[in-house]
Design a protein around this motif. Structure first.
Motif, mmCIF file in Angstrom:
data_model
loop_
_atom_site.group_PDB
_atom_site.id
_atom_site.type_symbol
_atom_site.label_atom_id
_atom_site.label_comp_id
_atom_site.label_asym_id
_atom_site.label_seq_id
_atom_site.Cartn_x
_atom_site.Cartn_y
_atom_site.Cartn_z
ATOM 1 N N GLY A 61 0.806 -1.214 0.000
ATOM 2 C CA GLY A 61 0.000 0.000 0.000
ATOM 3 C C GLY A 61 0.835 1.258 0.000
ATOM 4 N N ILE A 62 1.939 1.243 0.727
ATOM 5 C CA ILE A 62 2.831 2.404 0.752
ATOM 6 C C ILE A 62 3.512 2.591 -0.595
ATOM 7 N N VAL A 63 4.001 1.505 -1.169
ATOM 8 C CA VAL A 63 4.688 1.583 -2.461
ATOM 9 C C VAL A 63 3.768 2.143 -3.544
ATOM 10 N N THR A 64 2.502 1.771 -3.500
ATOM 11 C CA THR A 64 1.553 2.196 -4.537
ATOM 12 C C THR A 64 0.830 3.490 -4.206
ATOM 13 N N GLY A 65 1.127 4.080 -3.061
ATOM 14 C CA GLY A 65 0.536 5.366 -2.711
ATOM 15 C C GLY A 65 -0.818 5.289 -2.043
ATOM 16 N N LEU A 66 -1.257 4.102 -1.654
ATOM 17 C CA LEU A 66 -2.561 3.946 -1.017
ATOM 18 C C LEU A 66 -2.482 4.120 0.500
ATOM 19 N N LYS B 28 3.200 6.471 4.697
ATOM 20 C CA LYS B 28 4.230 5.926 5.580
ATOM 21 C C LYS B 28 4.418 6.845 6.779
ATOM 22 N N THR B 29 4.910 6.271 7.873
ATOM 23 C CA THR B 29 5.239 7.053 9.057
ATOM 24 C C THR B 29 6.663 7.598 8.957
ATOM 25 N N ALA B 30 7.567 6.762 8.444
ATOM 26 C CA ALA B 30 8.960 7.173 8.277
ATOM 27 C C ALA B 30 9.616 6.259 7.253
ATOM 28 N N GLY B 31 10.797 6.675 6.794
ATOM 29 C CA GLY B 31 11.532 5.861 5.836
ATOM 30 C C GLY B 31 11.452 6.405 4.422
ATOM 31 N N ILE C 134 13.052 6.671 -8.230
ATOM 32 C CA ILE C 134 12.135 7.811 -8.107
ATOM 33 C C ILE C 134 11.458 7.767 -6.747
ATOM 34 N N ASP C 135 11.590 8.840 -5.990
ATOM 35 C CA ASP C 135 10.965 8.917 -4.675
ATOM 36 C C ASP C 135 9.448 8.980 -4.840
ATOM 37 N N ILE C 136 8.731 8.055 -4.191
ATOM 38 C CA ILE C 136 7.278 7.968 -4.386
ATOM 39 C C ILE C 136 6.527 9.124 -3.752
ATOM 40 N N VAL C 137 7.163 9.846 -2.829
ATOM 41 C CA VAL C 137 6.517 10.992 -2.203
ATOM 42 C C VAL C 137 6.792 12.265 -2.999
ATOM 43 N N LYS C 138 8.030 12.444 -3.430
ATOM 44 C CA LYS C 138 8.395 13.650 -4.166
ATOM 45 C C LYS C 138 7.860 13.658 -5.590
ATOM 46 N N PRO D 95 5.241 11.259 -7.139
ATOM 47 C CA PRO D 95 4.332 10.113 -7.148
ATOM 48 C C PRO D 95 3.800 9.741 -8.530
ATOM 49 N N GLU D 96 3.533 10.745 -9.370
ATOM 50 C CA GLU D 96 2.987 10.440 -10.699
ATOM 51 C C GLU D 96 3.992 9.673 -11.547
ATOM 52 N N ARG D 97 5.248 10.107 -11.497
ATOM 53 C CA ARG D 97 6.278 9.429 -12.283
ATOM 54 C C ARG D 97 6.451 7.979 -11.820
ATOM 55 N N ALA D 98 6.421 7.788 -10.503
ATOM 56 C CA ALA D 98 6.592 6.443 -9.964
ATOM 57 C C ALA D 98 5.423 5.542 -10.353
ATOM 58 N N ARG D 99 4.207 6.055 -10.240
ATOM 59 C CA ARG D 99 3.024 5.235 -10.506
ATOM 60 C C ARG D 99 2.879 4.881 -11.978
ATOM 61 N N THR D 100 3.468 5.698 -12.847
ATOM 62 C CA THR D 100 3.443 5.376 -14.273
ATOM 63 C C THR D 100 4.087 4.018 -14.544
ATOM 64 N N LEU D 101 5.039 3.646 -13.702
ATOM 65 C CA LEU D 101 5.814 2.429 -13.925
ATOM 66 C C LEU D 101 5.262 1.212 -13.192
ATOM 67 N N ILE D 102 4.217 1.399 -12.386
ATOM 68 C CA ILE D 102 3.721 0.327 -11.526
ATOM 69 C C ILE D 102 2.374 -0.200 -11.997
ATOM 70 N N GLY D 103 2.227 -1.527 -11.990
ATOM 71 C CA GLY D 103 0.943 -2.180 -12.177
ATOM 72 C C GLY D 103 0.653 -3.006 -10.938
ATOM 73 N N VAL D 104 -0.611 -3.006 -10.472
ATOM 74 C CA VAL D 104 -0.945 -3.662 -9.213
ATOM 75 C C VAL D 104 -2.130 -4.605 -9.382
ATOM 76 N N CYS D 105 -1.960 -5.815 -8.875
ATOM 77 C CA CYS D 105 -3.064 -6.764 -8.755
ATOM 78 C C CYS D 105 -3.221 -7.063 -7.268
ATOM 79 N N GLY D 106 -4.245 -6.491 -6.644
ATOM 80 C CA GLY D 106 -4.413 -6.608 -5.208
ATOM 81 C C GLY D 106 -5.083 -7.899 -4.776
#
Length: 289
Positions: free
Chosen positions: A88-93, A96-99, A106-110, A112-123
């Motif tokens: 959930g943290i990796v995908t932005g859902l 995170k508290t720290a880390g 690509i930093d997922i916080v700084k 996020p759009e660039r990072a999510r472009t590269l991710i596909g998720v099957c929950g």
């Protein structure tokens, strides 16, 4: 004034059409630029990741791990160990508290759009519209990434065919078996051609024959350069597919390395339940209270 308004309206319409057809090109160019600028980076880098929920539950406690580019990586752990929170943290859902978490550098916080472009998720949970036709489920997902239907429809048909659903594209989702629903979710995760695919228990409820066909398909994806992060409770599945494995328990990584390195932890004794080496190791590492 009317002529000016007509001209502006026509210009806007043309630009909109251009954007619709060029968006997939922009998406692929963006992915290429991102990957080119981060060639030396792992697909996923996690450093000292922590998550404490408002109720005080500490789900992750200083988790650090790295998933190599193009790897098939298994993240294993008992229920409640922190796997789904980490995903959930990796995908932005989940916040995170720290880390720090990076996807291809690509930093997922700084960014996020660039990072999510590269991710596909099957929950874990089936979360598509059960009344929609399965082709529409996949094609509509493509729309979120700016992929026009002229490209999305043939691509979706090919992915669904590869996953054994080609003859069911006009059926609604609620008519599918549990295993078919899982495959539909994988198809939806792949429609925008991600470079990093996260699969959270993708074969739960899938029979043996279909599970093995999915293994073959997922192995093919890694050969094409797609990085896969897999969570599963079928440890023989992880042993069969993964090059690297991390075991998490109570929010902490208790083992991390290549599959060969993890299997080497086996002490030669058997649990007596007929499981493989990985299962014996897993039980010993996660059973301590």
């Amino acid at each position: 004034a009317d002529e000016v308004g007509d001209y502006v309206g026509e210009l806007v319409a043309k630009r909109a059409i251009q954007l619709v057809f060029l968006m997939p090109v922009y998406t692929h160019v963006l992915q290429y630029i991102i990957l080119k600028n981060h060639m030396s980076e792992s697909a996923l880098t996690i450093k000292n990741l922590e998550k404490t929920y408002k109720g005080g539950t500490r789900a992750l406690n200083g988790v650090s791990l790295s998933v190599p580019r193009g790897d098939f990586f298994a993240l294993l752990g008992p229920n409640g160990a922190g796997k789904t929170t980490l995903i959930g943290i990796v995908t932005g859902l989940v916040d995170k508290t720290a880390g720090n978490v990076e996807v291809f550098g690509i930093d997922i916080v700084k960014e996020p759009e660039r990072a999510r472009t590269l991710i596909g998720v099957c929950g874990q949970e089936v979360n598509f519209d059960p009344w929609a036709k399965i082709l529409d489920v996949v094609v509509n997902q493509a729309g979120y990434y700016g992929i026009p239907r002229s490209i999305a429809i043939p691509r979706a048909k090919q992915i669904l065919t590869d996953l054994g659903l080609g003859d069911k594209i006009d059926q609604t989702g609620w008519k599918l078996s549990g295993g078919m629903k899982r495959r539909l979710m994988i198809a939806r995760a792949l429609i925008h051609e991600p470079k990093f695919l996260i699969l959270d228990e993708p074969t739960a409820g899938v029979d043996v024959e279909l599970r093995r066909s999915m293994w073959d398909y997922l192995t093919t994806l890694t050969k094409q350069g797609i990085t896969i992060l897999l969570t599963t409770h079928y440890l023989e599945e992880a042993e069969r597919l993964a090059k690297h494995v991390a075991i998490i328990n109570k929010g902490e990584i208790v083992a991390n390395g290549t599959m060969a390195e993890i299997l080497a932890l086996h002490d030669g004794t058997s649990s007596g339940y007929g499981g493989g080496k990985l299962e014996d190791i897993f039980v010993k590492l996660t059973s301590n209270s």
